[in-house]
Design an enzyme around this catalytic site. Structure first.
Site, PDB file in Angstrom:
ATOM      1  N   MET A 207      53.977  40.643  32.048  1.00 25.71           N
ATOM      2  CA  MET A 207      53.120  41.398  31.140  1.00 25.71           C
ATOM      3  C   MET A 207      52.135  42.231  31.956  1.00 25.71           C
ATOM      4  O   MET A 207      51.994  43.432  31.782  1.00 25.71           O
ATOM      5  CB  MET A 207      52.315  40.436  30.248  1.00 25.71           C
TER       6      MET A 207
ATOM      7  N   GLU B 131      51.939  28.523  24.563  1.00 30.46           N
ATOM      8  CA  GLU B 131      51.550  28.923  25.924  1.00 30.46           C
ATOM      9  C   GLU B 131      50.149  28.405  26.263  1.00 30.46           C
ATOM     10  O   GLU B 131      49.910  27.815  27.306  1.00 30.46           O
ATOM     11  CB  GLU B 131      51.571  30.447  26.045  1.00 30.46           C
TER      12      GLU B 131
HETATM   13  C1  LIG Z   1      47.949  33.110  39.934  1.00 31.16           C
HETATM   14  C2  LIG Z   1      48.175  34.029  38.769  1.00 31.16           C
HETATM   15  C3  LIG Z   1      49.368  33.961  38.074  1.00 31.16           C
HETATM   16  C4  LIG Z   1      49.616  34.849  37.019  1.00 31.16           C
HETATM   17  N1  LIG Z   1      50.849  34.822  36.389  1.00 31.16           N
HETATM   18  C5  LIG Z   1      51.155  35.808  35.500  1.00 31.16           C
HETATM   19  C6  LIG Z   1      52.484  35.930  34.969  1.00 31.16           C
HETATM   20  O1  LIG Z   1      53.365  35.114  35.262  1.00 31.16           O
HETATM   21  N2  LIG Z   1      52.754  36.963  34.135  1.00 31.16           N
HETATM   22  C7  LIG Z   1      51.826  37.875  33.771  1.00 31.16           C
HETATM   23  O2  LIG Z   1      52.132  38.793  33.030  1.00 31.16           O
HETATM   24  N3  LIG Z   1      50.543  37.788  34.267  1.00 31.16           N
HETATM   25  C8  LIG Z   1      50.200  36.786  35.116  1.00 31.16           C
HETATM   26  N4  LIG Z   1      48.926  36.700  35.644  1.00 31.16           N
HETATM   27  C9  LIG Z   1      47.949  37.696  35.250  1.00 31.16           C
HETATM   28  C10 LIG Z   1      46.841  37.153  34.353  1.00 31.16           C
HETATM   29  O3  LIG Z   1      47.358  36.811  33.106  1.00 31.16           O
HETATM   30  C11 LIG Z   1      45.774  38.250  34.296  1.00 31.16           C
HETATM   31  O4  LIG Z   1      45.183  38.350  35.576  1.00 31.16           O
HETATM   32  C12 LIG Z   1      44.713  37.959  33.241  1.00 31.16           C
HETATM   33  O5  LIG Z   1      45.261  38.060  31.953  1.00 31.16           O
HETATM   34  C13 LIG Z   1      43.520  38.910  33.358  1.00 31.16           C
HETATM   35  O6  LIG Z   1      43.943  40.223  33.416  1.00 31.16           O
HETATM   36  P1  LIG Z   1      43.357  41.195  34.555  1.00 31.16           P
HETATM   37  O7  LIG Z   1      43.573  40.519  35.861  1.00 31.16           O
HETATM   38  O8  LIG Z   1      43.964  42.538  34.364  1.00 31.16           O
HETATM   39  O9  LIG Z   1      41.821  41.259  34.293  1.00 31.16           O
HETATM   40  P2  LIG Z   1      41.086  42.216  33.227  1.00 31.16           P
HETATM   41  O10 LIG Z   1      41.784  42.167  31.932  1.00 31.16           O
HETATM   42  O11 LIG Z   1      40.870  43.538  33.861  1.00 31.16           O
HETATM   43  O12 LIG Z   1      39.691  41.479  33.101  1.00 31.16           O
HETATM   44  C14 LIG Z   1      38.658  41.518  34.095  1.00 31.16           C
HETATM   45  C15 LIG Z   1      37.456  40.745  33.557  1.00 31.16           C
HETATM   46  O13 LIG Z   1      37.000  41.359  32.332  1.00 31.16           O
HETATM   47  C16 LIG Z   1      37.004  40.411  31.292  1.00 31.16           C
HETATM   48  N5  LIG Z   1      37.365  41.058  30.032  1.00 31.16           N
HETATM   49  C17 LIG Z   1      38.434  41.849  29.767  1.00 31.16           C
HETATM   50  N6  LIG Z   1      38.427  42.222  28.491  1.00 31.16           N
HETATM   51  C18 LIG Z   1      37.335  41.675  27.917  1.00 31.16           C
HETATM   52  C19 LIG Z   1      36.762  41.691  26.612  1.00 31.16           C
HETATM   53  N7  LIG Z   1      37.354  42.337  25.608  1.00 31.16           N
HETATM   54  N8  LIG Z   1      35.614  41.010  26.399  1.00 31.16           N
HETATM   55  C20 LIG Z   1      35.016  40.329  27.404  1.00 31.16           C
HETATM   56  N9  LIG Z   1      35.492  40.269  28.660  1.00 31.16           N
HETATM   57  C21 LIG Z   1      36.646  40.932  28.914  1.00 31.16           C
HETATM   58  C22 LIG Z   1      38.043  39.379  31.700  1.00 31.16           C
HETATM   59  O14 LIG Z   1      37.849  38.151  31.032  1.00 31.16           O
HETATM   60  C23 LIG Z   1      37.807  39.302  33.192  1.00 31.16           C
HETATM   61  O15 LIG Z   1      36.734  38.452  33.456  1.00 31.16           O
HETATM   62  C24 LIG Z   1      48.640  35.794  36.643  1.00 31.16           C
HETATM   63  C25 LIG Z   1      47.414  35.831  37.334  1.00 31.16           C
HETATM   64  C26 LIG Z   1      47.187  34.978  38.388  1.00 31.16           C
HETATM   65  C27 LIG Z   1      45.894  35.086  39.110  1.00 31.16           C
END
Ligand SMILES: Cc1cc2nc3c(=O)[nH]c(=O)nc-3n(C[C@H](O)[C@H](O)[C@H](O)COP(=O)(O)OP(=O)(O)OC[C@H]3O[C@@H](n4cnc5c(N)ncnc54)[C@H](O)[C@@H]3O)c2cc1C
Length: 383
Positions: free
Chosen positions: A127, A246
């Site tokens: 995703m 999930e």
């Molecule tokens: C070890 C690891 C394994 C992973 N495995 C997978 C996988 O298998 N498949 C997959 O698709 N992804 C995977 N991920 C990705 C993970 O799901 C995302 O990193 C996570 O959803 C956050 O997205 P982002 O990193 O883009 O942060 P962002 O969405 O950019 O967020 C950055 C910060 O802003 C905050 N934020 C964002 N929107 C809001 C809001 N509306 N209100 C308040 N705060 C907000 C967040 O909480 C966070 O603190 C993995 C990540 C890691 C680190």
């Protein structure tokens, strides 16, 4: 008494004994090696599958035994004792494969599910992209229909099992102009070896060292239209449908790790001496441990009540979001105090609390961040 106590049968106990022995024999002694290698060998997945430990919930026709969610819980409980967070068998078994089973056609299920159960096919779900994670509607990867194929272009990142996977469910926009934007998302299965699909580097992380978390690139990647899961444009709906399990599975992962971290810390506090007595006899430490034990107990009770609700088919998205949020944060409190109460040993690699401290950190980030959980909970309150 555990809420689940009366739901356990003799078969559950036999399964627990057998998976515990397997972990002790085949996993615990090799964790260090995998942590250094940054990956769990595919042969381990196959061996694990050959014992019937992958996707036991699948119907027999697809290689499972129709087991209930308690088997998944038992696997995770026993798995936590190995301190091997990188072997993410439950992501495959209980989060990704359910998409194939729930939304796949009969032909797709026959083609993929037996391999998922045997461990010949390791799965991933893609995703997150470099530009977006929490906001799925902002996904930029496209899948454009061209005759009997979809042509996929885009990049994904942070994908668990990203190097090992033989099959990845890609979340892509089949209708970039759709309004609202999430209505244009679809789920498309891409198999390893498809031209235009490249796995990127195995990312270096602060924890989960034996987990192969990778980038992925899709460049004019032609995938048969028959690899679409379910209907075009229903991807977001499917993701939401599976969200409950999930988040519940993520909450279980955090809970069992918190229990193990607490156990390690209490054991240490009973044996480590300072000023002529075990450190656990200092009132400050014993009270802090008592508080953590209370938190862990609350997490366990909440989690078990949700497992029962989920198994009975109740709609509990709001509550699982609370559980994912609270238990992941609680886990991080437990490991932080755990390291502290181990003193200098807590900072040493040879003490498992050090690894748990690192590995716990991601639980407030993946499978929906704590902030996103709070957003869902607050919306549920009408705010
Ligand atoms: C070890 C690891 C394994 C992973 N495995 C997978 C996988 O298998 N498949 C997959 O698709 N992804 C995977 N991920 C990705 C993970 O799901 C995302 O990193 C996570 O959803 C956050 O997205 P982002 O990193 O883009 O942060 P962002 O969405 O950019 O967020 C950055 C910060 O802003 C905050 N934020 C964002 N929107 C809001 C809001 N509306 N209100 C308040 N705060 C907000 C967040 O909480 C966070 O603190 C993995 C990540 C890691 C680190």
């Amino acid at each position: 008494m555990s809420l689940l106590e009366k739901h356990y049968t003799q078969e559950h106990q036999i399964f627990r004994e057998s998976i515990r022995r397997y972990f002790e024999r085949e996993v615990t002694p090799r964790v260090e090696e995998w942590e250094k290698a940054g990956i769990v060998p595919k042969t381990v997945w196959r061996d694990f599958g050959s014992q019937g430990f992958l996707c036991p919930w699948l119907p027999e026709a697809y290689g499972g035994v129709g087991a209930d969610l308690l088997y998944s819980l038992i696997s995770m409980e026993e798995g936590a004792k190995t301190h091997s967070s990188g072997f993410l068998f439950f992501l495959h078994s209980d989060i990704i494969v359910p998409y194939l089973e729930a939304f796949g056609s009969e032909g797709q299920k026959q083609r993929w599910l037996p391999g998922c159960a045997s461990g010949d096919i390791i799965t991933a779900i893609a995703m997150t992209e470099p530009g977006t994670g929490s906001d799925l509607a902002a996904i930029r990867t496209t899948a454009v229909r061209d005759g009997d194929h979809y042509v996929i272009n885009g990049q994904k990142t942070f994908i668990s099992n990203g190097i090992n996977c033989g099959l990845v469910i890609v979340v892509a926009k089949t209708d970039p102009a759709a309004k609202p934007a999430h209505a244009g998302l679809s789920l498309i299965v891409v198999e390893e070896g498809t031209p235009g699909f490249e796995k990127g580097r195995n990312l270096e992380k602060i924890g989960f060292h034996s987990q192969d978390t990778a980038e992925m690139a899709f460049t004019d990647c032609r995938v048969p239209a028959g690899n679409l899961l379910g209907q075009e444009g229903r991807g977001f709906y499917y993701l939401m449908k599976k969200l409950q399990q999930e988040r519940l599975v993520a909450a279980i992962g955090a809970q069992v790790m918190a229990e193990e971290a607490l156990r390690l810390t209490i054991d240490f506090a009973k044996t480590r001496e300072a000023f002529g007595k075990p450190i656990g006899r200092f009132q400050y430490l014993s009270f802090e441990l008592a508080k953590l034990a209370t938190d862990v107990e609350l997490g366990r009770t909440f989690m078990e009540s949700l497992i029962l609700d989920h198994m009975e088919g109740r709609e509990i998205v709001q509550k699982v979001s609370m559980a994912k949020y609270w238990i992941a944060e609680m886990l991080n409190r437990v490991v932080e105090r755990g390291v502290q109460f181990h003193g200098g040993y807590g900072y040493m690699e040879e003490y498992p609390i050090a690894r748990l401290f690192r590995d716990a950190r991601v639980y407030t980030i993946f499978a929906g961040t704590s902030e996103i959980m709070l957003l869902i909970i607050s919306r549920g309150l009408g705010l």
